[in-house]
Motif scaffolding. Structure first.
Motif, PDB file in Angstrom:
ATOM      1  N   PHE A  90       6.670   0.021  -0.712  1.00 36.00           N
ATOM      2  CA  PHE A  90       7.325  -1.252  -0.455  1.00 36.00           C
ATOM      3  C   PHE A  90       6.677  -1.959   0.728  1.00 36.00           C
ATOM      4  N   GLY A  91       7.177  -3.133   1.043  1.00 36.19           N
ATOM      5  CA  GLY A  91       6.641  -3.908   2.154  1.00 36.19           C
ATOM      6  C   GLY A  91       5.624  -4.901   1.643  1.00 36.19           C
ATOM      7  N   SER A  92       4.543  -5.044   2.372  1.00 38.76           N
ATOM      8  CA  SER A  92       3.531  -6.017   1.985  1.00 38.76           C
ATOM      9  C   SER A  92       2.186  -5.339   1.745  1.00 38.76           C
ATOM     10  N   ILE A  93       1.356  -6.032   0.997  1.00 35.89           N
ATOM     11  CA  ILE A  93      -0.021  -5.592   0.807  1.00 35.89           C
ATOM     12  C   ILE A  93      -0.756  -5.931   2.099  1.00 35.89           C
ATOM     13  N   PRO A  94      -1.428  -4.959   2.706  1.00 41.86           N
ATOM     14  CA  PRO A  94      -2.085  -5.225   3.991  1.00 41.86           C
ATOM     15  C   PRO A  94      -3.101  -6.366   3.912  1.00 41.86           C
ATOM     16  N   ASP A  95      -3.103  -7.210   4.940  1.00 45.65           N
ATOM     17  CA  ASP A  95      -4.047  -8.328   5.015  1.00 45.65           C
ATOM     18  C   ASP A  95      -5.491  -7.873   5.153  1.00 45.65           C
ATOM     19  N   ASN A  96      -5.689  -6.672   5.664  1.00 48.26           N
ATOM     20  CA  ASN A  96      -7.046  -6.218   5.952  1.00 48.26           C
ATOM     21  C   ASN A  96      -7.738  -5.536   4.771  1.00 48.26           C
ATOM     22  N   TRP A  97      -7.148  -5.561   3.598  1.00 47.89           N
ATOM     23  CA  TRP A  97      -7.799  -4.938   2.434  1.00 47.89           C
ATOM     24  C   TRP A  97      -9.067  -5.674   2.028  1.00 47.89           C
ATOM     25  N   ASN A  98      -9.285  -6.872   2.528  1.00 47.35           N
ATOM     26  CA  ASN A  98     -10.535  -7.562   2.227  1.00 47.35           C
ATOM     27  C   ASN A  98     -11.731  -6.843   2.844  1.00 47.35           C
ATOM     28  N   GLN A  99     -11.479  -5.860   3.704  1.00 48.54           N
ATOM     29  CA  GLN A  99     -12.550  -5.047   4.277  1.00 48.54           C
ATOM     30  C   GLN A  99     -13.033  -3.963   3.314  1.00 48.54           C
ATOM     31  N   LEU A 142      -5.997   2.123   6.022  1.00 50.14           N
ATOM     32  CA  LEU A 142      -6.665   2.329   4.744  1.00 50.14           C
ATOM     33  C   LEU A 142      -7.984   1.564   4.685  1.00 50.14           C
ATOM     34  N   ASP A 143      -8.098   0.486   5.436  1.00 51.65           N
ATOM     35  CA  ASP A 143      -9.337  -0.298   5.423  1.00 51.65           C
ATOM     36  C   ASP A 143     -10.511   0.449   6.037  1.00 51.65           C
ATOM     37  N   ASN A 144     -10.273   1.618   6.627  1.00 54.21           N
ATOM     38  CA  ASN A 144     -11.356   2.444   7.166  1.00 54.21           C
ATOM     39  C   ASN A 144     -12.121   3.185   6.074  1.00 54.21           C
ATOM     40  N   LEU A 145     -11.627   3.160   4.859  1.00 51.41           N
ATOM     41  CA  LEU A 145     -12.275   3.847   3.738  1.00 51.41           C
ATOM     42  C   LEU A 145     -13.286   2.900   3.094  1.00 51.41           C
ATOM     43  N   LEU A 191      -6.924 -11.013  -0.017  1.00 52.81           N
ATOM     44  CA  LEU A 191      -7.198 -10.135  -1.155  1.00 52.81           C
ATOM     45  C   LEU A 191      -8.175 -10.799  -2.123  1.00 52.81           C
ATOM     46  N   GLY A 192      -8.148 -12.108  -2.201  1.00 51.87           N
ATOM     47  CA  GLY A 192      -9.075 -12.841  -3.053  1.00 51.87           C
ATOM     48  C   GLY A 192     -10.528 -12.673  -2.645  1.00 51.87           C
ATOM     49  N   ASP A 193     -10.767 -12.311  -1.378  1.00 53.46           N
ATOM     50  CA  ASP A 193     -12.137 -12.082  -0.914  1.00 53.46           C
ATOM     51  C   ASP A 193     -12.814 -10.963  -1.686  1.00 53.46           C
ATOM     52  N   LEU A 194     -12.018 -10.002  -2.173  1.00 53.39           N
ATOM     53  CA  LEU A 194     -12.590  -8.869  -2.904  1.00 53.39           C
ATOM     54  C   LEU A 194     -13.258  -9.301  -4.202  1.00 53.39           C
ATOM     55  N   LEU A 195     -12.837 -10.418  -4.740  1.00 54.49           N
ATOM     56  CA  LEU A 195     -13.451 -10.925  -5.972  1.00 54.49           C
ATOM     57  C   LEU A 195     -14.889 -11.374  -5.719  1.00 54.49           C
TER      58      LEU A 195
END
Length: 80
Positions: free
Chosen positions: A32-41, A15-18, A63-67
């Motif tokens: 379910f599961g975990s929120i991907p670590d790479n969403w900061n991309q 999903l981080d490719n978007l 995820l805090g990087d997005l802020l």
């Protein structure tokens, strides 16, 4: 918007490719599961709503990087 669609499973790391994604609504599904670590991309992301699912792991620090970018709306409530 993919909220209230009975989606079932985990979120793929790809999903981080978007890169230009600005809104992601996945609320009230069976994810379910975990929120991907790479969403900061997802630096263009402004709104993220994933409430009402079954995420069981802790929220990744990345995820805090997005802020620091464009994120101004975040709803992680009502998860397992």
């Amino acid at each position: 918007m993919l909220g209230d669609n009975s989606l079932y499973g985990t979120i793929p790391n790809s999903l981080d490719n978007l890169y230009n994604l600005d809104t992601l609504y996945l609320f009230n599904n069976d994810i379910f599961g975990s929120i991907p670590d790479n969403w900061n991309q997802l630096k263009s992301l402004q709104k993220l709503d994933i409430h009402g699912n079954a995420f069981t792991k802790s929220i990744p620090d990345s995820l805090g990087d997005l802020l620091d970018y464009n994120l101004y709306y975040l709803d992680l409530s009502k998860n397992a």
